[in-house]
Design a protein around this motif. Structure first.
Motif, PDB file in Angstrom:
ATOM      1  N   SER A 172       0.822  -1.218   0.000  1.00  0.00           N
ATOM      2  CA  SER A 172       0.000   0.000   0.000  1.00  0.00           C
ATOM      3  C   SER A 172       0.856   1.270   0.000  1.00  0.00           C
ATOM      4  O   SER A 172       0.346   2.358  -0.249  1.00  0.00           O
ATOM      5  CB  SER A 172      -0.929   0.023   1.218  1.00  0.00           C
ATOM      6  N   LEU A 173       2.142   1.146   0.268  1.00  0.00           N
ATOM      7  CA  LEU A 173       3.022   2.318   0.314  1.00  0.00           C
ATOM      8  C   LEU A 173       3.385   2.758  -1.101  1.00  0.00           C
ATOM      9  O   LEU A 173       3.694   1.925  -1.959  1.00  0.00           O
ATOM     10  CB  LEU A 173       4.280   2.004   1.122  1.00  0.00           C
ATOM     11  N   ASP A 174       3.376   4.044  -1.323  1.00  0.00           N
ATOM     12  CA  ASP A 174       3.615   4.615  -2.646  1.00  0.00           C
ATOM     13  C   ASP A 174       4.947   4.130  -3.233  1.00  0.00           C
ATOM     14  O   ASP A 174       6.002   4.298  -2.613  1.00  0.00           O
ATOM     15  CB  ASP A 174       3.613   6.133  -2.557  1.00  0.00           C
ATOM     16  N   GLY A 175       4.877   3.533  -4.397  1.00  0.00           N
ATOM     17  CA  GLY A 175       6.070   3.101  -5.109  1.00  0.00           C
ATOM     18  C   GLY A 175       6.599   1.737  -4.728  1.00  0.00           C
ATOM     19  O   GLY A 175       7.531   1.244  -5.354  1.00  0.00           O
ATOM     20  N   CYS A 176       6.047   1.098  -3.688  1.00  0.00           N
ATOM     21  CA  CYS A 176       6.535  -0.220  -3.272  1.00  0.00           C
ATOM     22  C   CYS A 176       6.010  -1.301  -4.204  1.00  0.00           C
ATOM     23  O   CYS A 176       4.837  -1.310  -4.568  1.00  0.00           O
ATOM     24  CB  CYS A 176       6.106  -0.542  -1.845  1.00  0.00           C
ATOM     25  N   ARG A 177       6.908  -2.188  -4.570  1.00  0.00           N
ATOM     26  CA  ARG A 177       6.567  -3.301  -5.447  1.00  0.00           C
ATOM     27  C   ARG A 177       7.074  -4.591  -4.832  1.00  0.00           C
ATOM     28  O   ARG A 177       8.191  -4.642  -4.300  1.00  0.00           O
ATOM     29  CB  ARG A 177       7.217  -3.134  -6.823  1.00  0.00           C
ATOM     30  N   HIS A 178       6.252  -5.626  -4.925  1.00  0.00           N
ATOM     31  CA  HIS A 178       6.666  -6.942  -4.445  1.00  0.00           C
ATOM     32  C   HIS A 178       7.384  -7.662  -5.568  1.00  0.00           C
ATOM     33  O   HIS A 178       6.887  -7.737  -6.687  1.00  0.00           O
ATOM     34  CB  HIS A 178       5.459  -7.757  -3.979  1.00  0.00           C
ATOM     35  N   LYS A 179       8.572  -8.133  -5.264  1.00  0.00           N
ATOM     36  CA  LYS A 179       9.369  -8.922  -6.196  1.00  0.00           C
ATOM     37  C   LYS A 179       9.629 -10.269  -5.524  1.00  0.00           C
ATOM     38  O   LYS A 179       9.351 -10.424  -4.328  1.00  0.00           O
ATOM     39  CB  LYS A 179      10.686  -8.202  -6.512  1.00  0.00           C
ATOM     40  N   PRO A 180      10.169 -11.228  -6.259  1.00  0.00           N
ATOM     41  CA  PRO A 180      10.367 -12.556  -5.653  1.00  0.00           C
ATOM     42  C   PRO A 180      11.151 -12.564  -4.333  1.00  0.00           C
ATOM     43  O   PRO A 180      10.887 -13.375  -3.468  1.00  0.00           O
ATOM     44  CB  PRO A 180      11.122 -13.334  -6.732  1.00  0.00           C
ATOM     45  N   ARG A 181      12.056 -11.648  -4.132  1.00  0.00           N
ATOM     46  CA  ARG A 181      12.866 -11.680  -2.906  1.00  0.00           C
ATOM     47  C   ARG A 181      12.496 -10.598  -1.891  1.00  0.00           C
ATOM     48  O   ARG A 181      13.260 -10.349  -0.955  1.00  0.00           O
ATOM     49  CB  ARG A 181      14.345 -11.581  -3.264  1.00  0.00           C
ATOM     50  N   GLY A 182      11.385  -9.934  -2.057  1.00  0.00           N
ATOM     51  CA  GLY A 182      10.980  -8.941  -1.070  1.00  0.00           C
ATOM     52  C   GLY A 182      10.209  -7.791  -1.672  1.00  0.00           C
ATOM     53  O   GLY A 182       9.721  -7.870  -2.794  1.00  0.00           O
ATOM     54  N   TRP A 183      10.120  -6.702  -0.904  1.00  0.00           N
ATOM     55  CA  TRP A 183       9.419  -5.499  -1.332  1.00  0.00           C
ATOM     56  C   TRP A 183      10.450  -4.409  -1.546  1.00  0.00           C
ATOM     57  O   TRP A 183      11.348  -4.212  -0.720  1.00  0.00           O
ATOM     58  CB  TRP A 183       8.407  -5.071  -0.281  1.00  0.00           C
ATOM     59  N   TYR A 184      10.289  -3.686  -2.637  1.00  0.00           N
ATOM     60  CA  TYR A 184      11.275  -2.691  -3.048  1.00  0.00           C
ATOM     61  C   TYR A 184      10.605  -1.376  -3.426  1.00  0.00           C
ATOM     62  O   TYR A 184       9.463  -1.366  -3.887  1.00  0.00           O
ATOM     63  CB  TYR A 184      12.053  -3.187  -4.278  1.00  0.00           C
ATOM     64  N   VAL A 185      11.342  -0.288  -3.257  1.00  0.00           N
ATOM     65  CA  VAL A 185      10.965   1.008  -3.791  1.00  0.00           C
ATOM     66  C   VAL A 185      12.209   1.529  -4.508  1.00  0.00           C
ATOM     67  O   VAL A 185      13.314   1.450  -3.964  1.00  0.00           O
ATOM     68  CB  VAL A 185      10.446   1.972  -2.692  1.00  0.00           C
ATOM     69  N   HIS A 186      12.044   1.987  -5.739  1.00  0.00           N
ATOM     70  CA  HIS A 186      13.172   2.428  -6.569  1.00  0.00           C
ATOM     71  C   HIS A 186      14.245   1.330  -6.651  1.00  0.00           C
ATOM     72  O   HIS A 186      15.439   1.611  -6.591  1.00  0.00           O
ATOM     73  CB  HIS A 186      13.805   3.709  -6.036  1.00  0.00           C
ATOM     74  N   ASP A 187      13.808   0.070  -6.731  1.00  0.00           N
ATOM     75  CA  ASP A 187      14.710  -1.087  -6.781  1.00  0.00           C
ATOM     76  C   ASP A 187      15.624  -1.190  -5.564  1.00  0.00           C
ATOM     77  O   ASP A 187      16.683  -1.798  -5.624  1.00  0.00           O
ATOM     78  CB  ASP A 187      15.535  -1.102  -8.080  1.00  0.00           C
ATOM     79  N   ARG A 188      15.199  -0.611  -4.466  1.00  0.00           N
ATOM     80  CA  ARG A 188      15.957  -0.686  -3.209  1.00  0.00           C
ATOM     81  C   ARG A 188      15.116  -1.441  -2.188  1.00  0.00           C
ATOM     82  O   ARG A 188      13.937  -1.148  -2.005  1.00  0.00           O
ATOM     83  CB  ARG A 188      16.300   0.716  -2.712  1.00  0.00           C
ATOM     84  N   LEU A 189      15.746  -2.396  -1.515  1.00  0.00           N
ATOM     85  CA  LEU A 189      15.041  -3.255  -0.573  1.00  0.00           C
ATOM     86  C   LEU A 189      14.420  -2.464   0.573  1.00  0.00           C
ATOM     87  O   LEU A 189      15.088  -1.640   1.205  1.00  0.00           O
ATOM     88  CB  LEU A 189      16.008  -4.298   0.009  1.00  0.00           C
ATOM     89  N   VAL A 190      13.150  -2.741   0.827  1.00  0.00           N
ATOM     90  CA  VAL A 190      12.462  -2.222   2.003  1.00  0.00           C
ATOM     91  C   VAL A 190      12.398  -3.333   3.053  1.00  0.00           C
ATOM     92  O   VAL A 190      12.792  -3.152   4.200  1.00  0.00           O
ATOM     93  CB  VAL A 190      11.048  -1.719   1.642  1.00  0.00           C
ATOM     94  N   ALA A 191      11.907  -4.506   2.647  1.00  0.00           N
ATOM     95  CA  ALA A 191      11.766  -5.635   3.578  1.00  0.00           C
ATOM     96  C   ALA A 191      11.683  -6.936   2.796  1.00  0.00           C
ATOM     97  O   ALA A 191      11.305  -6.940   1.623  1.00  0.00           O
ATOM     98  CB  ALA A 191      10.516  -5.454   4.433  1.00  0.00           C
ATOM     99  N   ARG A 192      12.029  -8.017   3.480  1.00  0.00           N
ATOM    100  CA  ARG A 192      11.846  -9.339   2.891  1.00  0.00           C
ATOM    101  C   ARG A 192      11.631 -10.346   4.005  1.00  0.00           C
ATOM    102  O   ARG A 192      12.165 -10.200   5.110  1.00  0.00           O
ATOM    103  CB  ARG A 192      13.005  -9.741   2.004  1.00  0.00           C
ATOM    104  N   LEU A 193      10.844 -11.354   3.702  1.00  0.00           N
ATOM    105  CA  LEU A 193      10.610 -12.416   4.667  1.00  0.00           C
ATOM    106  C   LEU A 193      11.813 -13.355   4.688  1.00  0.00           C
ATOM    107  O   LEU A 193      12.265 -13.811   3.633  1.00  0.00           O
ATOM    108  CB  LEU A 193       9.346 -13.201   4.310  1.00  0.00           C
ATOM    109  N   VAL A 194      12.300 -13.626   5.883  1.00  0.00           N
ATOM    110  CA  VAL A 194      13.356 -14.615   6.064  1.00  0.00           C
ATOM    111  C   VAL A 194      12.708 -15.984   6.196  1.00  0.00           C
ATOM    112  O   VAL A 194      13.165 -16.971   5.648  1.00  0.00           O
ATOM    113  CB  VAL A 194      14.203 -14.284   7.316  1.00  0.00           C
TER     114      VAL A 194
END
Length: 104
Positions: free
Chosen positions: A12-34
């Motif tokens: 729901s955060l502006d610009g965040c996208r879910h990718k196979p290894r986590g959530w990113y904004v501007h292709d920079r990691l925000v969070a990922r499940l371990v």
């Protein structure tokens, strides 16, 4: 907080996208499940101490992460507010870091 609830919030955060290894904004990691109960969140080192002091049972820093801008959130014992705050800090950190890089 469940992984699905994490996904709903981060997405729901502006610009965040879910990718196979986590959530990113501007292709920079925000969070990922371990794993199903551990979320790695990329926060500035100076802000992670604040999170741990405020919610000592919710967050931790394993020795391998001490030198990195990361903190672990323990979803099985952290309050949703604590996890959302860490994610919000990570999103702002990465969002504005990405903007500074593309603006220069």
């Amino acid at each position: 907080m469940t992984p699905d609830e994490v996904d709903a919030f981060v997405s729901s955060l502006d610009g965040c996208r879910h990718k196979p290894r986590g959530w990113y904004v501007h292709d920079r990691l925000v969070a990922r499940l371990v794993d199903a109960t551990t979320l790695l969140v990329r926060v500035p080192i100076e802000r992670r101490e604040e999170l741990i002091e405020r919610w000592p049972d919710a967050f931790g820093i394993p020795p391998k992460l001490e030198a990195h801008h990361k903190v672990e959130a323990y979803l099985d014992r952290a309050s949703p507010d604590a996890v959302r705050e860490a994610i919000r800090i990570a999103w702002e950190f990465q969002r504005y870091s990405g903007l500074r890089q593309t603006d220069t």
